[in-house]
Design a protein around this motif. Structure first.
Motif, PDB file in Angstrom:
ATOM      1  N   GLU A 241      -2.829   3.109  -0.133  1.00  0.00           N
ATOM      2  CA  GLU A 241      -2.388   1.719  -0.049  1.00  0.00           C
ATOM      3  C   GLU A 241      -1.301   1.565   1.012  1.00  0.00           C
ATOM      4  O   GLU A 241      -0.541   2.501   1.275  1.00  0.00           O
ATOM      5  CB  GLU A 241      -1.796   1.242  -1.386  1.00  0.00           C
ATOM      6  CG  GLU A 241      -2.712   1.360  -2.576  1.00  0.00           C
ATOM      7  CD  GLU A 241      -2.489   2.648  -3.354  1.00  0.00           C
ATOM      8  OE1 GLU A 241      -2.825   2.675  -4.550  1.00  0.00           O
ATOM      9  OE2 GLU A 241      -1.974   3.630  -2.771  1.00  0.00           O
TER      10      GLU A 241
ATOM     11  N   ARG B  74       0.108  -8.947   2.663  1.00  0.00           N
ATOM     12  CA  ARG B  74      -1.269  -8.471   2.603  1.00  0.00           C
ATOM     13  C   ARG B  74      -1.275  -6.975   2.368  1.00  0.00           C
ATOM     14  O   ARG B  74      -0.765  -6.211   3.189  1.00  0.00           O
ATOM     15  CB  ARG B  74      -2.050  -8.804   3.874  1.00  0.00           C
ATOM     16  CG  ARG B  74      -3.541  -8.494   3.724  1.00  0.00           C
ATOM     17  CD  ARG B  74      -4.352  -8.864   4.930  1.00  0.00           C
ATOM     18  NE  ARG B  74      -4.190  -7.913   6.023  1.00  0.00           N
ATOM     19  CZ  ARG B  74      -5.042  -7.809   7.053  1.00  0.00           C
ATOM     20  NH1 ARG B  74      -6.097  -8.599   7.125  1.00  0.00           N
ATOM     21  NH2 ARG B  74      -4.810  -6.939   8.019  1.00  0.00           N
TER      22      ARG B  74
ATOM     23  N   SER C 228      -3.324  -3.398   1.894  1.00  0.00           N
ATOM     24  CA  SER C 228      -4.544  -2.759   2.357  1.00  0.00           C
ATOM     25  C   SER C 228      -4.809  -1.494   1.554  1.00  0.00           C
ATOM     26  O   SER C 228      -3.870  -0.789   1.172  1.00  0.00           O
ATOM     27  CB  SER C 228      -4.425  -2.386   3.843  1.00  0.00           C
ATOM     28  OG  SER C 228      -4.226  -3.530   4.640  1.00  0.00           O
ATOM     29  N   CYS C 229      -6.074  -1.225   1.332  1.00  0.00           N
ATOM     30  CA  CYS C 229      -6.497  -0.003   0.641  1.00  0.00           C
ATOM     31  C   CYS C 229      -7.565   0.649   1.510  1.00  0.00           C
ATOM     32  O   CYS C 229      -8.620   0.055   1.752  1.00  0.00           O
ATOM     33  CB  CYS C 229      -7.046  -0.331  -0.731  1.00  0.00           C
ATOM     34  SG  CYS C 229      -7.807   1.072  -1.570  1.00  0.00           S
ATOM     35  N   THR C 230      -7.284   1.848   1.958  1.00  0.00           N
ATOM     36  CA  THR C 230      -8.205   2.567   2.832  1.00  0.00           C
ATOM     37  C   THR C 230      -8.655   3.859   2.172  1.00  0.00           C
ATOM     38  O   THR C 230      -7.870   4.507   1.473  1.00  0.00           O
ATOM     39  CB  THR C 230      -7.516   2.890   4.169  1.00  0.00           C
ATOM     40  OG1 THR C 230      -7.097   1.677   4.776  1.00  0.00           O
ATOM     41  CG2 THR C 230      -8.456   3.619   5.098  1.00  0.00           C
TER      42      THR C 230
ATOM     43  N   ARG D 105     -13.092  -7.331   1.603  1.00  0.00           N
ATOM     44  CA  ARG D 105     -13.331  -5.981   2.085  1.00  0.00           C
ATOM     45  C   ARG D 105     -13.954  -6.029   3.472  1.00  0.00           C
ATOM     46  O   ARG D 105     -14.738  -6.936   3.782  1.00  0.00           O
ATOM     47  CB  ARG D 105     -14.183  -5.171   1.118  1.00  0.00           C
ATOM     48  CG  ARG D 105     -15.546  -5.670   0.808  1.00  0.00           C
ATOM     49  CD  ARG D 105     -16.150  -4.930  -0.405  1.00  0.00           C
ATOM     50  NE  ARG D 105     -16.082  -3.483  -0.257  1.00  0.00           N
ATOM     51  CZ  ARG D 105     -16.201  -2.618  -1.266  1.00  0.00           C
ATOM     52  NH1 ARG D 105     -16.408  -3.056  -2.493  1.00  0.00           N
ATOM     53  NH2 ARG D 105     -16.121  -1.314  -1.047  1.00  0.00           N
TER      54      ARG D 105
ATOM     55  N   LYS E 108     -14.105  -1.165   8.658  1.00  0.00           N
ATOM     56  CA  LYS E 108     -12.798  -0.517   8.638  1.00  0.00           C
ATOM     57  C   LYS E 108     -12.580   0.307   7.373  1.00  0.00           C
ATOM     58  O   LYS E 108     -11.502   0.890   7.200  1.00  0.00           O
ATOM     59  CB  LYS E 108     -11.692  -1.558   8.777  1.00  0.00           C
ATOM     60  CG  LYS E 108     -11.705  -2.269  10.125  1.00  0.00           C
ATOM     61  CD  LYS E 108     -10.545  -3.238  10.252  1.00  0.00           C
ATOM     62  CE  LYS E 108     -10.553  -3.901  11.630  1.00  0.00           C
ATOM     63  NZ  LYS E 108      -9.433  -4.864  11.793  1.00  0.00           N
TER      64      LYS E 108
ATOM     65  N   THR F 181     -11.949  -0.606   4.414  1.00  0.00           N
ATOM     66  CA  THR F 181     -10.687  -1.109   3.880  1.00  0.00           C
ATOM     67  C   THR F 181     -10.937  -2.315   2.975  1.00  0.00           C
ATOM     68  O   THR F 181     -11.821  -3.129   3.250  1.00  0.00           O
ATOM     69  CB  THR F 181      -9.739  -1.509   5.033  1.00  0.00           C
ATOM     70  OG1 THR F 181      -9.483  -0.358   5.851  1.00  0.00           O
ATOM     71  CG2 THR F 181      -8.421  -2.041   4.507  1.00  0.00           C
TER      72      THR F 181
ATOM     73  N   TYR G 105      -8.672  -5.478   1.176  1.00  0.00           N
ATOM     74  CA  TYR G 105      -7.396  -6.184   1.313  1.00  0.00           C
ATOM     75  C   TYR G 105      -7.102  -7.020   0.070  1.00  0.00           C
ATOM     76  O   TYR G 105      -8.013  -7.491  -0.610  1.00  0.00           O
ATOM     77  CB  TYR G 105      -7.448  -7.122   2.519  1.00  0.00           C
ATOM     78  CG  TYR G 105      -7.749  -6.434   3.824  1.00  0.00           C
ATOM     79  CD1 TYR G 105      -9.019  -6.473   4.383  1.00  0.00           C
ATOM     80  CD2 TYR G 105      -6.749  -5.744   4.512  1.00  0.00           C
ATOM     81  CE1 TYR G 105      -9.294  -5.842   5.583  1.00  0.00           C
ATOM     82  CE2 TYR G 105      -7.023  -5.114   5.718  1.00  0.00           C
ATOM     83  CZ  TYR G 105      -8.302  -5.157   6.245  1.00  0.00           C
ATOM     84  OH  TYR G 105      -8.571  -4.535   7.434  1.00  0.00           O
TER      85      TYR G 105
ATOM     86  N   CYS H 125      -4.312   0.652  -5.751  1.00  0.00           N
ATOM     87  CA  CYS H 125      -5.717   0.463  -5.412  1.00  0.00           C
ATOM     88  C   CYS H 125      -6.520   1.431  -6.274  1.00  0.00           C
ATOM     89  O   CYS H 125      -6.093   2.573  -6.511  1.00  0.00           O
ATOM     90  CB  CYS H 125      -5.896   0.785  -3.923  1.00  0.00           C
ATOM     91  SG  CYS H 125      -7.583   0.795  -3.353  1.00  0.00           S
TER      92      CYS H 125
END
Length: 124
Positions: A6, A19, A21-23, A72, A76, A78, A80, A96
């Motif tokens: 995250e 915002r 993000s989760c990758t 999503r 990427k 990812t 969001y 996440c």
């Protein structure tokens, strides 16, 4: 090492936006439902939002409906969480999480995979 990472947390004033993000770290998110779960100090974990693997289904906790939006980006890898009109009550560590489908338990926190979390603090 977590498979989910995250980012995007921080300190924001009430009414502001963040915002998250989760990758996936060497982990493809495409086939998983991805959710956001938060935990405030001294409180139980609370499911905030979830998006299906296809991206065509989303759900939100009543406390964030109309203010938060999950999305999503497959290119990427990812997911969001756009958080608007933030309140002090939104202050928590946001995690996440991933599973084959969005959870159906009462708290909406039943996921198999978890990130380390990112702190969100809403304060003036």
């Amino acid at each position: 090492q977590s498979l989910l990472v995250e980012s995007g947390g921080g300190l924001v004033q009430p009414g502001g936006s963040l915002r998250l993000s989760c990758t996936g770290a060497a982990f493809t998110l495409d086939y998983y439902a991805i959710g956001w779960v938060r935990q405030a100090p001294g409180k139980e974990r609370e499911g905030v939002s979830c998006i299906s693997s296809s991206g065509d289904s989303t759900d939100y906790a009543d406390s964030v409906k109309g203010r938060f939006t999950i999305s999503r980006d497959y290119a990427k890898n990812t997911v969001y969480l756009q958080m608007n009109s933030l309140k002090p009550s939104d202050t928590a560590v946001y995690f996440c999480a991933a599973d084959w489908g969005c959870p159906t338990d009462d708290a909406r926190i039943d996921y198999d995979h978890w990130g380390q979390g990112t702190q969100v603090t809403v304060s003036s």
